[in-house]
Design a protein around this motif. Structure first.
Motif, PDB file in Angstrom:
ATOM      1  N   ALA A 124       2.815   6.354  -2.863  1.00 20.26           N
ATOM      2  CA  ALA A 124       3.175   4.956  -3.066  1.00 20.26           C
ATOM      3  C   ALA A 124       3.483   4.636  -4.522  1.00 20.26           C
ATOM      4  CB  ALA A 124       2.030   4.059  -2.593  1.00 20.26           C
ATOM      5  N   ALA A 125       3.173   5.570  -5.417  1.00 23.30           N
ATOM      6  CA  ALA A 125       3.379   5.298  -6.839  1.00 23.30           C
ATOM      7  C   ALA A 125       4.843   5.489  -7.216  1.00 23.30           C
ATOM      8  CB  ALA A 125       2.509   6.229  -7.676  1.00 23.30           C
ATOM      9  N   ARG A 126       5.288   4.660  -8.155  1.00 22.24           N
ATOM     10  CA  ARG A 126       6.655   4.801  -8.640  1.00 22.24           C
ATOM     11  C   ARG A 126       6.755   6.008  -9.564  1.00 22.24           C
ATOM     12  NH1 ARG A 126       7.268  -1.228 -10.822  1.00 22.24           N
ATOM     13  NH2 ARG A 126       5.947  -0.211 -12.356  1.00 22.24           N
ATOM     14  N   ARG A 127       7.916   6.681  -9.506  1.00 24.39           N
ATOM     15  CA  ARG A 127       8.172   7.791 -10.412  1.00 24.39           C
ATOM     16  C   ARG A 127       9.514   7.559 -11.096  1.00 24.39           C
ATOM     17  NH1 ARG A 127       5.028   9.900  -6.438  1.00 24.39           N
ATOM     18  NH2 ARG A 127       3.447  11.394  -7.115  1.00 24.39           N
ATOM     19  N   ARG A 128       9.554   7.960 -12.345  1.00 22.41           N
ATOM     20  CA  ARG A 128      10.775   7.777 -13.132  1.00 22.41           C
ATOM     21  C   ARG A 128      11.589   9.073 -13.115  1.00 22.41           C
ATOM     22  NH1 ARG A 128       6.756   4.642 -14.833  1.00 22.41           N
ATOM     23  NH2 ARG A 128       7.203   2.550 -15.603  1.00 22.41           N
ATOM     24  N   VAL A 129      12.851   8.923 -12.811  1.00 20.47           N
ATOM     25  CA  VAL A 129      13.758  10.070 -12.685  1.00 20.47           C
ATOM     26  C   VAL A 129      14.941   9.857 -13.626  1.00 20.47           C
ATOM     27  CG1 VAL A 129      15.213  11.413 -11.116  1.00 20.47           C
ATOM     28  CG2 VAL A 129      13.082  10.385 -10.285  1.00 20.47           C
ATOM     29  N   MET A 130      15.307  10.917 -14.353  1.00 26.24           N
ATOM     30  CA  MET A 130      16.463  10.867 -15.243  1.00 26.24           C
ATOM     31  C   MET A 130      17.530  11.815 -14.702  1.00 26.24           C
ATOM     32  SD  MET A 130      16.698  11.658 -19.328  1.00 26.24           S
ATOM     33  CE  MET A 130      16.253  13.391 -19.116  1.00 26.24           C
ATOM     34  N   ILE A 172       1.500   7.671 -13.690  1.00 23.96           N
ATOM     35  CA  ILE A 172       1.081   7.008 -12.459  1.00 23.96           C
ATOM     36  C   ILE A 172       0.053   5.923 -12.765  1.00 23.96           C
ATOM     37  CG2 ILE A 172       0.079   7.341 -10.187  1.00 23.96           C
ATOM     38  CD1 ILE A 172       2.906   8.548 -10.682  1.00 23.96           C
ATOM     39  N   TYR A 173      -0.830   6.216 -13.716  1.00 23.73           N
ATOM     40  CA  TYR A 173      -1.799   5.212 -14.165  1.00 23.73           C
ATOM     41  C   TYR A 173      -1.076   3.978 -14.681  1.00 23.73           C
ATOM     42  CZ  TYR A 173      -4.831   3.141 -17.799  1.00 23.73           C
ATOM     43  OH  TYR A 173      -5.520   2.290 -18.618  1.00 23.73           O
ATOM     44  N   ILE A 219      -4.296  11.103  -7.126  1.00 24.84           N
ATOM     45  CA  ILE A 219      -3.717   9.856  -7.622  1.00 24.84           C
ATOM     46  C   ILE A 219      -2.362  10.121  -8.261  1.00 24.84           C
ATOM     47  CG2 ILE A 219      -3.983   8.039  -9.363  1.00 24.84           C
ATOM     48  CD1 ILE A 219      -6.935   8.051  -8.801  1.00 24.84           C
ATOM     49  N   ALA A 220      -2.269  11.222  -9.018  1.00 22.00           N
ATOM     50  CA  ALA A 220      -1.003  11.546  -9.678  1.00 22.00           C
ATOM     51  C   ALA A 220       0.111  11.822  -8.682  1.00 22.00           C
ATOM     52  CB  ALA A 220      -1.182  12.743 -10.606  1.00 22.00           C
ATOM     53  N   ASP A 235      24.668  16.731 -13.103  1.00 22.78           N
ATOM     54  CA  ASP A 235      24.361  17.969 -13.838  1.00 22.78           C
ATOM     55  C   ASP A 235      22.891  18.355 -13.738  1.00 22.78           C
ATOM     56  OD1 ASP A 235      27.002  18.147 -14.685  1.00 22.78           O
ATOM     57  OD2 ASP A 235      26.611  16.950 -16.493  1.00 22.78           O
ATOM     58  N   SER A 236      21.992  17.380 -13.860  1.00 19.04           N
ATOM     59  CA  SER A 236      20.558  17.698 -13.822  1.00 19.04           C
ATOM     60  C   SER A 236      19.764  16.497 -13.346  1.00 19.04           C
ATOM     61  CB  SER A 236      20.061  18.126 -15.210  1.00 19.04           C
ATOM     62  OG  SER A 236      20.096  17.035 -16.119  1.00 19.04           O
ATOM     63  N   VAL A 237      18.608  16.798 -12.747  1.00 16.96           N
ATOM     64  CA  VAL A 237      17.676  15.775 -12.285  1.00 16.96           C
ATOM     65  C   VAL A 237      16.301  16.139 -12.835  1.00 16.96           C
ATOM     66  CG1 VAL A 237      16.628  14.619 -10.308  1.00 16.96           C
ATOM     67  CG2 VAL A 237      19.000  15.431 -10.181  1.00 16.96           C
ATOM     68  N   VAL A 238      15.725  15.239 -13.632  1.00 18.36           N
ATOM     69  CA  VAL A 238      14.428  15.508 -14.260  1.00 18.36           C
ATOM     70  C   VAL A 238      13.465  14.396 -13.882  1.00 18.36           C
ATOM     71  CG1 VAL A 238      13.168  15.818 -16.422  1.00 18.36           C
ATOM     72  CG2 VAL A 238      15.518  16.670 -16.194  1.00 18.36           C
ATOM     73  N   ARG A 239      12.322  14.781 -13.319  1.00 19.29           N
ATOM     74  CA  ARG A 239      11.285  13.807 -13.024  1.00 19.29           C
ATOM     75  C   ARG A 239      10.457  13.648 -14.293  1.00 19.29           C
ATOM     76  NH1 ARG A 239       8.884  14.693  -7.062  1.00 19.29           N
ATOM     77  NH2 ARG A 239       8.010  12.672  -7.627  1.00 19.29           N
ATOM     78  N   CYS A 240      10.537  12.488 -14.887  1.00 20.27           N
ATOM     79  CA  CYS A 240       9.927  12.271 -16.201  1.00 20.27           C
ATOM     80  C   CYS A 240       8.435  12.001 -16.130  1.00 20.27           C
ATOM     81  CB  CYS A 240      10.598  11.086 -16.901  1.00 20.27           C
ATOM     82  SG  CYS A 240      12.388  11.211 -17.011  1.00 20.27           S
ATOM     83  N   ASP A 241       7.963  11.446 -15.044  1.00 14.78           N
ATOM     84  CA  ASP A 241       6.611  10.894 -15.043  1.00 14.78           C
ATOM     85  C   ASP A 241       5.745  11.420 -13.909  1.00 14.78           C
ATOM     86  OD1 ASP A 241       7.624   7.641 -16.218  1.00 14.78           O
ATOM     87  OD2 ASP A 241       6.866   9.346 -17.309  1.00 14.78           O
ATOM     88  N   ASP A 242       5.838  12.680 -13.601  1.00 12.62           N
ATOM     89  CA  ASP A 242       5.028  13.233 -12.532  1.00 12.62           C
ATOM     90  C   ASP A 242       3.687  13.685 -13.099  1.00 12.62           C
ATOM     91  OD1 ASP A 242       4.266  14.029 -10.080  1.00 12.62           O
ATOM     92  OD2 ASP A 242       5.511  15.822  -9.987  1.00 12.62           O
ATOM     93  N   ASN A 243       2.912  12.746 -13.632  1.00 11.87           N
ATOM     94  CA  ASN A 243       1.610  13.072 -14.198  1.00 11.87           C
ATOM     95  C   ASN A 243       0.721  11.852 -14.124  1.00 11.87           C
ATOM     96  OD1 ASN A 243       2.014  11.435 -16.690  1.00 11.87           O
ATOM     97  ND2 ASN A 243       3.619  12.945 -17.038  1.00 11.87           N
ATOM     98  N   LEU A 244      -0.570  12.068 -14.373  1.00 15.33           N
ATOM     99  CA  LEU A 244      -1.534  10.998 -14.211  1.00 15.33           C
ATOM    100  C   LEU A 244      -1.263   9.832 -15.147  1.00 15.33           C
ATOM    101  CD1 LEU A 244      -4.108   9.931 -12.882  1.00 15.33           C
ATOM    102  CD2 LEU A 244      -5.424  11.165 -14.621  1.00 15.33           C
ATOM    103  N   ALA A 245      -0.875  10.125 -16.397  1.00 16.63           N
ATOM    104  CA  ALA A 245      -0.646   9.045 -17.362  1.00 16.63           C
ATOM    105  C   ALA A 245       0.417   8.080 -16.864  1.00 16.63           C
ATOM    106  CB  ALA A 245      -0.247   9.634 -18.713  1.00 16.63           C
TER     107      ALA A 245
END
Length: 342
Positions: free
Chosen positions: A252-258, A326-327, A247-248, A314-324
């Motif tokens: 199809a789940a949205r992910r937040r990227v900074m 995605i939930y 699930i994580a 300069d940098s790309v960080v995936r902030c939300d690649d976890n179950l919380a």
């Protein structure tokens, strides 16, 4: 995602269950078919199709009011389904609720202990309630307390124990009669971080060492992540299901990227947001580009677009690649897609 039980194995079991036959095929610990509970005009549990294999830890994950507790009450036969059917440990919830409860241990948010009694006396009392013979009762109490590190504290009054210790004893109380199924409703509610971690470790050990099926109802993704399988409930319906890691990582789940760098203009934000795999893009107060993406390959393509458009990355960080995270995404999307509960 857990799909409705339509494969041959489930069809055979469902047919046998409807005909009153048991043992023809291996039965799951829990099986539901379009299980529904309405109260007046409001649907609390809405057409749930669920299959939980025996001997696993299964998590019902959902926000408060999602229908988790009502679903548990349906599975225990404490309330009747409005429509649909369910079998727990091979028993029909409509006709064999007593048999289900006889083989199930339940711990609700209240530990259900007698605080003026000692730990040993509590287990002794519940052993008598379950009509365990004296020799078996004493052996079971000794084994549970020793195995879970409470033997030295067996003569202490439960009133003097921490909430975490009381929860641990409540689980042992529920295991006294060697149930095949253990149901826990919000087991870490009200506990501090130390007690929560200890209890989570205990639950994992219980599932592995006692060999029982453990069903956890929780609103805490970290708690659900310990389970072998989870189902996310929202407004009475399952909106996602499967192993937590699957699930994580759902594509199809949205992910937040900074993204940090220079040259992030309003025009560039509009360009990024025009992509089909971008659901939202904005620049925060620190000048960072915050993006919600819906595809695995979106990040690389967006970075290429930024560079080709003259921005410095300069940098790309995936902030939300976890179950919380995605939930949260699944719940937000389900909330936006569906009207309020009927």
């Amino acid at each position: 995602m857990l799909s409705p039980p339509a494969d041959a194995w489930h069809r055979d079991f469902l047919q046998n269950a409807r005909n009153g036959e048991r043992g023809a095929v291996p039965s799951p610990a829990i099986l539901t078919e379009q299980l529904t509970r309405t109260v007046g005009a409001r649907t609390i549990v809405d057409r749930i199709d669920l299959s939980v294999s025996a001997g696993v830890m299964f998590g019902l994950l959902g926000p408060m009011g999602a229908g988790k507790t009502t679903l548990i009450r349906l599975l225990l036969g404490l309330v009747k389904p409005t429509r649909g059917a369910a079998w727990v440990l091979g028993y029909n919830v409509r006709t064999n609720a007593d048999s289900i409860r006889a083989h199930t241990g339940v711990v609700l948010q209240s530990p259900g202990l007698y605080e003026n009694l000692t730990a040993f006396e509590n287990l002794e009392l519940f052993g008598r309630i379950w009509h365990l013979p004296a020799t078996e009762r004493n052996e079971r109490i000794r084994a549970l307390l020793r195995h879970h590190g409470l033997w030295e504290r067996r003569n202490e009054r439960v009133a003097n124990w921490s909430p975490g210790m009381q929860h641990k004893l409540a689980i042992l109380r529920a295991l006294m009669h060697r149930p095949k199924l253990l149901i826990l409703d919000e087991p870490t509610a009200g506990l501090d971080s130390v007690d929560r971690e200890l209890l989570r470790a205990d639950l994992t050990a219980l599932a592995r060492q006692e060999g029982v099926t453990v069903l956890i109802a929780t609103h805490d993704p970290a708690e659900a992540a310990l389970c072998d399988e989870i189902a996310i409930l929202h407004r009475g319906r399952i909106i996602a299901a499967g192993p937590p890691h699957a699930i994580a990582c759902a594509p199809a789940a949205r992910r937040r990227v900074m993204i940090t760098g220079q040259g992030f203009t309003a025009e560039l934000v509009d360009l990024v947001q025009s992509r089909q795999d971008v659901t939202h893009a904005t620049i925060d107060e620190q000048g960072r580009l915050l993006i919600e993406v819906s595809g695995e390959a979106a990040c690389a393509a967006i970075v290429n677009l930024l560079v080709e458009s003259g921005a410095d990355v300069d940098s790309v960080v995936r902030c939300d690649d976890n179950l919380a995270a995605i939930y949260r995404t699944f719940v937000e999307e389900a909330h936006e897609a569906r009207p309020a509960a009927r």
